[in-house]
Design a protein around this motif. Sequence first.
Motif, PDB file in Angstrom:
ATOM      1  N   ARG A 298      25.552  67.934  11.077  1.00 59.50           N
ATOM      2  CA  ARG A 298      25.635  67.320  12.399  1.00 59.50           C
ATOM      3  C   ARG A 298      24.516  66.316  12.626  1.00 59.50           C
ATOM      4  O   ARG A 298      24.627  65.437  13.477  1.00 59.50           O
ATOM      5  N   ALA A 299      23.438  66.421  11.846  1.00 55.60           N
ATOM      6  CA  ALA A 299      22.348  65.453  11.967  1.00 55.60           C
ATOM      7  C   ALA A 299      22.773  64.065  11.507  1.00 55.60           C
ATOM      8  O   ALA A 299      22.116  63.076  11.815  1.00 55.60           O
ATOM      9  N   SER A 300      23.882  63.994  10.762  1.00 51.97           N
ATOM     10  CA  SER A 300      24.358  62.713  10.231  1.00 51.97           C
ATOM     11  C   SER A 300      25.608  62.223  10.942  1.00 51.97           C
ATOM     12  O   SER A 300      26.429  61.521  10.357  1.00 51.97           O
ATOM     13  N   SER A 301      25.746  62.554  12.204  1.00 57.13           N
ATOM     14  CA  SER A 301      26.942  62.161  12.948  1.00 57.13           C
ATOM     15  C   SER A 301      27.147  60.657  12.981  1.00 57.13           C
ATOM     16  O   SER A 301      28.280  60.175  13.036  1.00 57.13           O
ATOM     17  N   PHE A 302      26.060  59.892  12.949  1.00 56.00           N
ATOM     18  CA  PHE A 302      26.161  58.438  13.074  1.00 56.00           C
ATOM     19  C   PHE A 302      25.796  57.722  11.774  1.00 56.00           C
ATOM     20  O   PHE A 302      25.493  56.540  11.773  1.00 56.00           O
ATOM     21  N   PHE A 303      25.833  58.473  10.663  1.00 58.77           N
ATOM     22  CA  PHE A 303      25.529  57.904   9.351  1.00 58.77           C
ATOM     23  C   PHE A 303      26.697  58.099   8.397  1.00 58.77           C
ATOM     24  O   PHE A 303      27.525  58.984   8.588  1.00 58.77           O
ATOM     25  N   ALA A 365       7.801  76.202  10.763  1.00 60.00           N
ATOM     26  CA  ALA A 365       8.467  75.559  11.892  1.00 60.00           C
ATOM     27  C   ALA A 365       9.785  74.933  11.457  1.00 60.00           C
ATOM     28  O   ALA A 365       9.982  74.581  10.287  1.00 60.00           O
ATOM     29  N   ILE A 366      10.671  74.785  12.421  1.00 59.63           N
ATOM     30  CA  ILE A 366      11.981  74.168  12.218  1.00 59.63           C
ATOM     31  C   ILE A 366      11.926  72.739  12.748  1.00 59.63           C
ATOM     32  O   ILE A 366      11.356  72.487  13.817  1.00 59.63           O
ATOM     33  N   LEU A 367      12.497  71.800  12.007  1.00 58.20           N
ATOM     34  CA  LEU A 367      12.550  70.402  12.427  1.00 58.20           C
ATOM     35  C   LEU A 367      13.960  70.041  12.857  1.00 58.20           C
ATOM     36  O   LEU A 367      14.912  70.236  12.107  1.00 58.20           O
ATOM     37  N   ASP A 368      14.081  69.540  14.088  1.00 51.62           N
ATOM     38  CA  ASP A 368      15.343  69.030  14.616  1.00 51.62           C
ATOM     39  C   ASP A 368      15.190  67.536  14.887  1.00 51.62           C
ATOM     40  O   ASP A 368      14.091  67.063  15.205  1.00 51.62           O
ATOM     41  N   MET A 369      16.293  66.798  14.808  1.00 53.16           N
ATOM     42  CA  MET A 369      16.213  65.365  15.080  1.00 53.16           C
ATOM     43  C   MET A 369      17.504  64.842  15.683  1.00 53.16           C
ATOM     44  O   MET A 369      18.591  65.405  15.456  1.00 53.16           O
ATOM     45  N   ALA A 370      17.368  63.786  16.482  1.00 48.18           N
ATOM     46  CA  ALA A 370      18.507  63.038  17.006  1.00 48.18           C
ATOM     47  C   ALA A 370      18.253  61.575  16.672  1.00 48.18           C
ATOM     48  O   ALA A 370      17.290  60.981  17.157  1.00 48.18           O
ATOM     49  N   MET A 371      19.100  60.996  15.829  1.00 50.43           N
ATOM     50  CA  MET A 371      18.938  59.616  15.378  1.00 50.43           C
ATOM     51  C   MET A 371      20.317  58.959  15.294  1.00 50.43           C
ATOM     52  O   MET A 371      21.093  59.306  14.404  1.00 50.43           O
ATOM     53  N   PRO A 372      20.595  58.056  16.240  1.00 48.15           N
ATOM     54  CA  PRO A 372      19.772  57.651  17.377  1.00 48.15           C
ATOM     55  C   PRO A 372      19.865  58.656  18.522  1.00 48.15           C
ATOM     56  O   PRO A 372      20.861  59.373  18.659  1.00 48.15           O
ATOM     57  N   ALA A 373      18.802  58.691  19.337  1.00 49.02           N
ATOM     58  CA  ALA A 373      18.815  59.533  20.531  1.00 49.02           C
ATOM     59  C   ALA A 373      19.646  58.852  21.606  1.00 49.02           C
ATOM     60  O   ALA A 373      19.577  57.634  21.765  1.00 49.02           O
ATOM     61  N   PRO A 374      20.442  59.611  22.360  1.00 46.82           N
ATOM     62  CA  PRO A 374      21.278  58.999  23.402  1.00 46.82           C
ATOM     63  C   PRO A 374      20.438  58.482  24.566  1.00 46.82           C
ATOM     64  O   PRO A 374      19.304  58.919  24.774  1.00 46.82           O
ATOM     65  N   SER A 375      20.977  57.553  25.320  1.00 44.76           N
ATOM     66  CA  SER A 375      20.272  56.994  26.469  1.00 44.76           C
ATOM     67  C   SER A 375      20.207  58.013  27.603  1.00 44.76           C
ATOM     68  O   SER A 375      21.033  58.931  27.695  1.00 44.76           O
ATOM     69  N   LEU A 376      19.236  57.835  28.476  1.00 44.88           N
ATOM     70  CA  LEU A 376      19.038  58.762  29.597  1.00 44.88           C
ATOM     71  C   LEU A 376      19.745  58.237  30.838  1.00 44.88           C
ATOM     72  O   LEU A 376      19.133  57.901  31.856  1.00 44.88           O
ATOM     73  N   THR A 377      21.055  58.143  30.747  1.00 47.37           N
ATOM     74  CA  THR A 377      21.866  57.690  31.876  1.00 47.37           C
ATOM     75  C   THR A 377      22.928  58.740  32.184  1.00 47.37           C
ATOM     76  O   THR A 377      23.454  59.376  31.280  1.00 47.37           O
ATOM     77  N   LEU A 385      21.008  64.907  25.369  1.00 52.37           N
ATOM     78  CA  LEU A 385      19.939  64.668  24.405  1.00 52.37           C
ATOM     79  C   LEU A 385      19.604  65.949  23.640  1.00 52.37           C
ATOM     80  O   LEU A 385      19.491  65.937  22.418  1.00 52.37           O
ATOM     81  N   LEU A 386      19.466  67.063  24.364  1.00 52.85           N
ATOM     82  CA  LEU A 386      19.150  68.330  23.703  1.00 52.85           C
ATOM     83  C   LEU A 386      20.260  68.742  22.742  1.00 52.85           C
ATOM     84  O   LEU A 386      19.998  69.268  21.656  1.00 52.85           O
ATOM     85  N   ASN A 387      21.509  68.498  23.130  1.00 53.72           N
ATOM     86  CA  ASN A 387      22.638  68.874  22.278  1.00 53.72           C
ATOM     87  C   ASN A 387      22.737  68.000  21.027  1.00 53.72           C
ATOM     88  O   ASN A 387      23.413  68.371  20.063  1.00 53.72           O
ATOM     89  N   ASN A 388      22.085  66.836  21.069  1.00 54.08           N
ATOM     90  CA  ASN A 388      22.098  65.952  19.907  1.00 54.08           C
ATOM     91  C   ASN A 388      20.946  66.218  18.951  1.00 54.08           C
ATOM     92  O   ASN A 388      20.847  65.568  17.909  1.00 54.08           O
ATOM     93  N   LEU A 389      20.067  67.147  19.301  1.00 55.33           N
ATOM     94  CA  LEU A 389      18.985  67.539  18.394  1.00 55.33           C
ATOM     95  C   LEU A 389      19.537  68.555  17.397  1.00 55.33           C
ATOM     96  O   LEU A 389      19.854  69.687  17.755  1.00 55.33           O
ATOM     97  N   HIS A 390      19.665  68.143  16.155  1.00 56.39           N
ATOM     98  CA  HIS A 390      20.259  68.996  15.126  1.00 56.39           C
ATOM     99  C   HIS A 390      19.238  69.287  14.031  1.00 56.39           C
ATOM    100  O   HIS A 390      18.426  68.431  13.676  1.00 56.39           O
ATOM    101  N   PRO A 391      19.257  70.491  13.466  1.00 59.19           N
ATOM    102  CA  PRO A 391      18.247  70.874  12.466  1.00 59.19           C
ATOM    103  C   PRO A 391      18.444  70.178  11.135  1.00 59.19           C
ATOM    104  O   PRO A 391      19.573  69.980  10.674  1.00 59.19           O
ATOM    105  N   VAL A 392      17.322  69.822  10.515  1.00 58.54           N
ATOM    106  CA  VAL A 392      17.331  69.359   9.124  1.00 58.54           C
ATOM    107  C   VAL A 392      16.520  70.338   8.268  1.00 58.54           C
ATOM    108  O   VAL A 392      16.178  70.041   7.123  1.00 58.54           O
TER     109      VAL A 392
END
Length: 566
Positions: A298-303, A365-377, A385-392
């Motif tokens: 899921r970390a690669s949703s936009f790749f 520790a666990i590393l999560d990332m959102a790339m790209p992070a969604p806009s705050l609108t 934004l929190l739901n787009n943070l996925h573990p690597v």
Amino acid sequence: MKEIVTVQVGGFANFVGSHFWNFQDELLGLAEDPCADSVFKKQHLDMDVLYRTGETQQGILTYTPRLVSIDFQGSLGSMSSHGTLYNHEPTIPSDITTWTAGVSTHTAERHKKNLFLQSLYEEQDRTVDKSGPQGEYQDRDIVESLGKGVEFWTDFSKVHYHPQSLYELSGLWMDAREFDNYGIGRDALSHGLQGEEISERLRVFVEECDRVQGFQFMVDDSGGFSAVASELLENIADEYSNTPVLLYALRAPESYVNLGKRKQTILRSLHDAVSFSRLASYCHLVVPVGLPSLSTSRASSFFCIEDERPYHCSAVYAAALHSISLPFRMGSLVPTADLHYVSGAVDVGDVVRILSGQSRSNKVAILDMAMPAPSLTGKESGERLLNNLHPVTPEITEDVEDLQAVETMTIHGVLGPGGHPASASEVKDTIHAAYEHTSTRPKFCHLSAAHSPLPIPLPFPSIFKNVVGQRGELLENPTASPLLKGSLEVHSVPMAVRLRSSSAILPYLENRLGYLRRYGVDRGAPGAELVRSWGFGKDELEDFGEALSKMINELKPHSEVSSDSD
């Protein structure tokens, strides 16, 4: 100033490091470029934390990473182990007087520079206006040539290195696939003075610092390089015992290939257990990074990523490590009154204390990332934004409710209402509100925010799907072409990353404890002789098991790990 010394050990770690330093180089260039986006003009980052100033013999000022990189001999491709800034003449052997027979010389052909490296070294003499069509055409040629094949991590590195930075392990008559376990790595340093030479190079960078805030290790721990890193870490623990060490244990997808043979399964499992035990014993915080298949995560949703290409996977992981390290060199922001949500700069020691020094001691520790992070609108932007943070981080349990969880989060370059960069207070309020409506709210969260997004340098691979826009925004109506985008189409990306101490890491720890007992310690263990050949007796293995059990008990305070657990 509080400096960081970076160490990269092993092939995949150097791939990640190459992208990491490209990001830093791009930030430095954009800050001085009058045509660059104004968001990069006021980054409030102290790059001296990662870089050192110097001077060549000709009096030319230099600015190079405070780095020691370790890899196989021959892993630098067309680059010299002395870097590119200093002219180094190879030593000419003296006349042979004790040998009367014939002498033949065998010289390996030097690797040729690819189109990217050729353009890099010829850039200072280039007279073509880069903003014109010819410059754009040249850049497209460069991107296409990198896309067709990257063999070495130096093939896409745009950074100048200090002569003491690049160290090649010599005398290893094997390829990377054979250098696949802790024992081989330990043997590689048992003969000669290579371990001392590496430590001396590190000492050069440490002793010129005013005040070291910590060591940042990137280690390919899938094979023998974990033993190389362990020896260096042991020396650091002796010489710089009060200096925090943050270690990223990195793995490429190819390291997870199942060979199918029981002997290889035992070797791989024991290596994982011993490698983690040794590395963790000398570190203050370990962050495992590297999924078996980044492309399907899921970390690669936009790749669109090819797992078998380290050039691809390392770019994504390097982006996360860049974002995690931003607070180590940013100016402090005004803290909020809410003790659960503090915004601003931290150093390596602060992160260690946040994640391992709260109500329980946990050094993984666990590393999560959102790339790209969604806009705050929109009303639900924080939850999105929190739901787009996925573990690597591999081998974890997701959606675990841990009342003792703590975390540190970095969000930078996200867009707010109207498409403008969101302010630190907007980011804080959004995250605070989102956690008010979630059942997985951490006990403590440290938040750092910055305006500048992640810049995408020219050699970044073309892996973005066409839904990603020029500023990393997600397009509702993407164009059909190109299907994949790189640095020519995507110039920057908003990022969100999170390090968390959570019981979700338990499977990772329990697996290593099980491997150790099943294959190395239990009566009749099939790998006992193997691990003994690596130089570890049963008593030492039992010590590893006790340390792992303690880590597990810290995360499971109301349960015990039985002695016959596997």
